[in-house]
Design an enzyme around this catalytic site. Structure first.
Site, PDB file in Angstrom:
ATOM      1  CG  HIS A  29       1.576   0.870   1.777  1.00 53.04           C
ATOM      2  ND1 HIS A  29       0.695   1.722   1.163  1.00 53.04           N
ATOM      3  CD2 HIS A  29       2.631   0.763   0.925  1.00 53.04           C
ATOM      4  CE1 HIS A  29       1.189   2.127   0.007  1.00 53.04           C
ATOM      5  NE2 HIS A  29       2.362   1.549  -0.160  1.00 53.04           N
ATOM      6  CG  ASP A  53      -6.046   2.751   1.790  1.00 50.53           C
ATOM      7  OD1 ASP A  53      -6.009   3.918   1.352  1.00 50.53           O
ATOM      8  OD2 ASP A  53      -5.120   1.950   1.618  1.00 50.53           O
ATOM      9  CG  ASP A  54      -7.273   6.397  -0.242  1.00 49.95           C
ATOM     10  OD1 ASP A  54      -6.395   6.690   0.592  1.00 49.95           O
ATOM     11  OD2 ASP A  54      -7.006   6.089  -1.414  1.00 49.95           O
ATOM     12  CE  LYS A 108      -4.113   8.417  -1.783  1.00 56.55           C
ATOM     13  NZ  LYS A 108      -4.402   7.024  -2.191  1.00 56.55           N
ATOM     14  CG  ASP A 120      -5.144   5.653   4.712  1.00 56.80           C
ATOM     15  OD1 ASP A 120      -6.242   6.139   4.372  1.00 56.80           O
ATOM     16  OD2 ASP A 120      -4.349   5.144   3.901  1.00 56.80           O
ATOM     17  CG  ASN A 121      -4.932   9.041   3.094  1.00 55.00           C
ATOM     18  OD1 ASN A 121      -3.984   8.259   3.068  1.00 55.00           O
ATOM     19  ND2 ASN A 121      -5.939   8.964   2.235  1.00 55.00           N
ATOM     20  NE  ARG A 137      -1.861   2.501   5.102  1.00 53.93           N
ATOM     21  CZ  ARG A 137      -3.039   1.888   5.198  1.00 53.93           C
ATOM     22  NH1 ARG A 137      -3.172   0.843   6.007  1.00 53.93           N
ATOM     23  NH2 ARG A 137      -4.068   2.298   4.501  1.00 53.93           N
ATOM     24  CB  CYS A 195      -0.994   4.667   2.009  1.00 51.75           C
ATOM     25  SG  CYS A 195      -2.482   4.739   0.988  1.00 51.75           S
ATOM     26  CE  LYS A 197      -2.205   0.531   1.765  1.00 51.20           C
ATOM     27  NZ  LYS A 197      -2.831   1.608   0.996  1.00 51.20           N
ATOM     28  CG  HIS A 253      -6.174   2.616  -2.288  1.00 49.49           C
ATOM     29  ND1 HIS A 253      -5.936   2.221  -3.590  1.00 49.49           N
ATOM     30  CD2 HIS A 253      -5.132   3.432  -1.949  1.00 49.49           C
ATOM     31  CE1 HIS A 253      -4.815   2.771  -4.012  1.00 49.49           C
ATOM     32  NE2 HIS A 253      -4.307   3.511  -3.045  1.00 49.49           N
ATOM     33  CB  SER A 279      -1.887   0.449  -2.433  1.00 47.75           C
ATOM     34  OG  SER A 279      -1.619   1.399  -1.432  1.00 47.75           O
TER      35      SER A 279
END
Length: 482
Positions: A156, A47-48, A306, A285-286, A91, A87, A154, A233, A179
């Site tokens: 989301h 994540d991130d 992001k 994810d990004n 996903r 996010c 996670k 994240h 998150s």
């Protein structure tokens, strides 16, 4: 298959025993007649995490020996894209094989029935929405073919029980519903809350332990394991045994903990004799939340991160390892996306993707298995929310006219409505998107405008007021209670 994938199992939670029953067809025939076991699939989804935040993607301060080993023994994709710079939509894209605009999860309404307020960029802890029950996730597709399926991490895509992983194709779920900066932070197993006030310092390790346990418990059947980590994240957390170990500070400690987790998964597969039977894919994810300073990652050599549709926001690291099937050390710069995971895994499992709906992803197995193979994508579209910001085809990227607000949704700058002019970048020679050559290539601009118009008609574009012809709705409580 369509009739068997929606209503009859939407609100059931299937445990390991049920999953084992689903794979009986792989074991009932005689040894001479038994079909070859389909491959296992593992996705490690951070994540991130920035493009540059792994040794094999250029980091000099963060040590990632296990990811580096994956890259050396498999493939490294250098033009791999998330379908969104935040996010929830990213996903949704991975699990459905679709642009998030197509499945209604690119912009989240604030309240059911009220579409006038500006939408959220991601699901919030009070969002009464989720992935629509009619969507057929990758987990659903594989489970219907006899795979045991697990999601650890996670989610989301809707925190209310009808939207949780067990109602979208996963036999097993353990993780946070959204998150880690959205209180209350609580852990769910299945659809039940098992822990509140979660100690996030050990969260990455707990996910890894659950993942290893899932693999051990399903070693005799084909399985799909999705491990979407909650970090890096912010806020960042690590346990004492990893704290202060990385030259990359706390952020580096977090990444090195995730790398340790990847190593635990790889070692378990090897120990159980599943190495050559299992494809493991690692990606993010990004892009990195770079405005967080030392707590944010690094997207070098790409611009920004992001919350933007510059390369740093959506071009992410991707490593794919499958010994004996993916050539060791393969590197491809061809366009590929997280949406491609769905049809590629379906192909490798001998399955057909749903034929009653549009799937945007493409089978990229040739890119992974044949050095020099070309992308199946004519274009990749950079959306933020439901607004089309840019289009890439080949080495050319056309950024459409936007505003200063769109430079980074997380920055609070004045004069947000200031227009940002259209720009054309040759990403082969200008990966940092610093020099527009718009006026020098009118033919390229024209062709990319035509592709952009094609996307608007198909997926919509809130900036120009175009409603897409082929979009599907977000899931509401009415959809799951009706």
């Amino acid at each position: 298959m369509r009739a068997n994938t929606i209503s009859r199992r939407r609100f059931m939670y299937l445990g390991s025993a049920a999953a084992a029953g689903l794979v009986a067809s792989f074991t009932r025939t005689s040894r001479a007649q038994a079909p070859k076991r389909p491959p296992n699939f593992v996705i490690i989804f951070t994540d991130d995490q920035g493009y540059n935040d792994a040794g094999c993607f250029g980091s000099r301060r963060i040590k990632t020996p296990n990811l580096d080993r994956m890259a050396a023994e498999g493939a490294r994709l250098t033009s791999f894209y998330s379908a969104a710079p935040v996010c929830t939509p990213s996903r949704a894209a991975l699990l459905t094989g679709c642009y998030p605009q197509r499945v209604g999860l690119a912009a989240i309404p604030r309240h059911e029935g009220d579409l006038t307020a500006p939408p959220h960029h991601v699901m919030r802890q009070d969002s009464p929405f989720g992935l629509h029950p009619s969507e057929i996730t990758l987990a659903e597709l594989l489970r219907n073919a006899g795979y045991a399926t697990g999601c650890i991490g996670k989610w989301h895509l809707g925190h209310l029980p009808p939207f949780l992983p067990p109602n979208h194709g996963f036999d097993y779920y353990f993780g946070l519903p959204y998150s880690n900066d959205m209180p209350p932070v609580y852990l769910i197993r299945g659809t039940e809350t098992i822990e509140t006030d979660v100690n996030q310092e050990t969260l990455t390790e707990r996910y890894t332990e659950e993942a290893v346990q899932f693999i051990r418990g399903h070693k005799d059947v084909p399985f799909f394991l999705y491990v979407p980590h909650s970090m890096p994240h912010v806020p960042l957390f690590v346990s004492g045994r990893f704290r202060g170990k990385s030259e990359g500070g706390l952020y580096g400690d977090v990444i090195e903990t995730i790398d340790w987790g990847a190593g635990q998964i790889l070692d378990t597969l090897k120990e159980l004799g599943l190495d050559s039977d299992t494809l493991v894919l690692f990606t993010s994810d990004n892009g990195p939340w770079y405005i967080k300073g030392e707590d944010g990652g690094n997207a070098t050599p790409w611009r920004a991160g992001k919350g933007t549709t510059y390369e740093g926001g959506m071009r992410v690291p991707c490593i794919v390892r499958w010994p004996g099937h993916i050539p060791a050390g393969l590197v491809s710069g061809e366009i590929a996306t997280s949406m491609d995971i769905y049809p590629t895994f379906a192909h490798l499992a001998g399955l057909q993707v749903p034929q009653d709906r549009i799937i945007d992803g493409r089978n990229i197995w040739p890119i992974l298995s044949e050095p020099g193979a070309k992308t199946p994508h004519e274009a990749f579209y950079y959306y933020f929310g439901n607004e089309l910001h840019a289009v890439r085809s080949g080495n050319w990227k056309l950024r459409l006219e936007t505003t200063l607000r769109d430079e980074d949704i997380y920055r609070r700058t004045p004069n947000l409505d200031t227009p940002m002019p259209e720009a054309l970048y040759n990403l082969d020679v200008d990966p940092g998107e610093q020099k527009s050559v718009h006026k020098d290539h009118p033919d390229v601009v024209k062709r990319l405008h035509e592709l952009a118009e094609k996307a608007r008609n198909d997926l919509g574009d809130a900036r120009t007021g175009v409603t897409g012809k082929n979009v599907r709705p977000i899931g509401t409580l009415k959809d799951v209670q009706g």
